[in-house]
Motif scaffolding. Sequence first.
Motif, PDB file in Angstrom:
ATOM      1  N   ARG A 184      -4.213 -53.840 -10.797  1.00 54.13           N
ATOM      2  CA  ARG A 184      -3.501 -53.244  -9.652  1.00 54.13           C
ATOM      3  C   ARG A 184      -2.017 -53.576  -9.699  1.00 54.13           C
ATOM      4  NH1 ARG A 184      -7.981 -55.393  -6.427  1.00 54.13           N
ATOM      5  NH2 ARG A 184      -6.445 -56.865  -5.661  1.00 54.13           N
ATOM      6  N   ALA A 185      -1.688 -54.805 -10.077  1.00 55.18           N
ATOM      7  CA  ALA A 185      -0.273 -55.197 -10.181  1.00 55.18           C
ATOM      8  C   ALA A 185       0.429 -54.390 -11.271  1.00 55.18           C
ATOM      9  CB  ALA A 185      -0.154 -56.693 -10.483  1.00 55.18           C
TER      10      ALA A 185
ATOM     11  N   THR B 157       0.889 -50.819 -10.053  1.00 59.32           N
ATOM     12  CA  THR B 157       1.957 -50.770  -9.055  1.00 59.32           C
ATOM     13  C   THR B 157       3.317 -50.874  -9.723  1.00 59.32           C
ATOM     14  OG1 THR B 157       0.485 -51.747  -7.408  1.00 59.32           O
ATOM     15  CG2 THR B 157       2.858 -51.868  -6.959  1.00 59.32           C
ATOM     16  N   TRP B 158       3.456 -51.758 -10.687  1.00 60.34           N
ATOM     17  CA  TRP B 158       4.726 -51.886 -11.414  1.00 60.34           C
ATOM     18  C   TRP B 158       5.046 -50.593 -12.159  1.00 60.34           C
ATOM     19  CZ3 TRP B 158       6.441 -51.546 -16.421  1.00 60.34           C
ATOM     20  CH2 TRP B 158       7.744 -51.972 -16.639  1.00 60.34           C
TER      21      TRP B 158
ATOM     22  N   ALA C 187       4.343 -47.699 -11.279  1.00 65.74           N
ATOM     23  CA  ALA C 187       4.799 -46.726 -10.282  1.00 65.74           C
ATOM     24  C   ALA C 187       6.210 -47.059  -9.799  1.00 65.74           C
ATOM     25  CB  ALA C 187       3.841 -46.699  -9.093  1.00 65.74           C
ATOM     26  N   ILE C 188       6.437 -48.318  -9.475  1.00 61.91           N
ATOM     27  CA  ILE C 188       7.686 -48.727  -8.834  1.00 61.91           C
ATOM     28  C   ILE C 188       8.879 -48.710  -9.789  1.00 61.91           C
ATOM     29  CG2 ILE C 188       8.860 -50.687  -7.723  1.00 61.91           C
ATOM     30  CD1 ILE C 188       6.884 -49.526  -5.829  1.00 61.91           C
TER      31      ILE C 188
ATOM     32  N   ALA D 187       5.622 -44.671  -3.186  1.00 66.14           N
ATOM     33  CA  ALA D 187       4.709 -45.370  -4.086  1.00 66.14           C
ATOM     34  C   ALA D 187       3.367 -45.633  -3.409  1.00 66.14           C
ATOM     35  CB  ALA D 187       5.332 -46.680  -4.551  1.00 66.14           C
ATOM     36  N   VAL D 188       3.400 -46.124  -2.184  1.00 61.82           N
ATOM     37  CA  VAL D 188       2.167 -46.517  -1.488  1.00 61.82           C
ATOM     38  C   VAL D 188       1.277 -45.321  -1.178  1.00 61.82           C
ATOM     39  CG1 VAL D 188       1.282 -47.466   0.688  1.00 61.82           C
ATOM     40  CG2 VAL D 188       3.109 -48.643  -0.540  1.00 61.82           C
TER      41      VAL D 188
ATOM     42  N   VAL E 145       0.998 -44.561  -6.399  1.00 65.01           N
ATOM     43  CA  VAL E 145      -0.019 -45.565  -6.750  1.00 65.01           C
ATOM     44  C   VAL E 145      -1.438 -45.015  -6.596  1.00 65.01           C
ATOM     45  CG1 VAL E 145      -0.990 -47.834  -6.184  1.00 65.01           C
ATOM     46  CG2 VAL E 145       1.485 -47.551  -6.402  1.00 65.01           C
TER      47      VAL E 145
END
Length: 78
Positions: A15-16, A19-20, A22-23, A58-59, A63
């Motif tokens: 998940r991290a 997320t990275w 995406a961000i 992103a949220v 993601v």
Amino acid sequence: MTVTAPTTAPSVHVRAAITWLAIFPMVALGMTLMAPFTATWPPALRALALTAVVVPSAVYVVVPRLMAAHQRITHRHN
């Protein structure tokens, strides 16, 4: 009716990473696009403006789509 096996959530590490993934591009692109308009702004104000767009995008959009793609890819290989 099709019955599917329950899926488990990806690990916190996956998940991290997702997320990275995406961000980082969103921040890099946002910084590049904002630079001509915000060059004289204080850094905290630039960060506020950028994160006001990047975090919700992103949220709520990026993601979840990356997580769904990850699930499709890993489900196909199991």
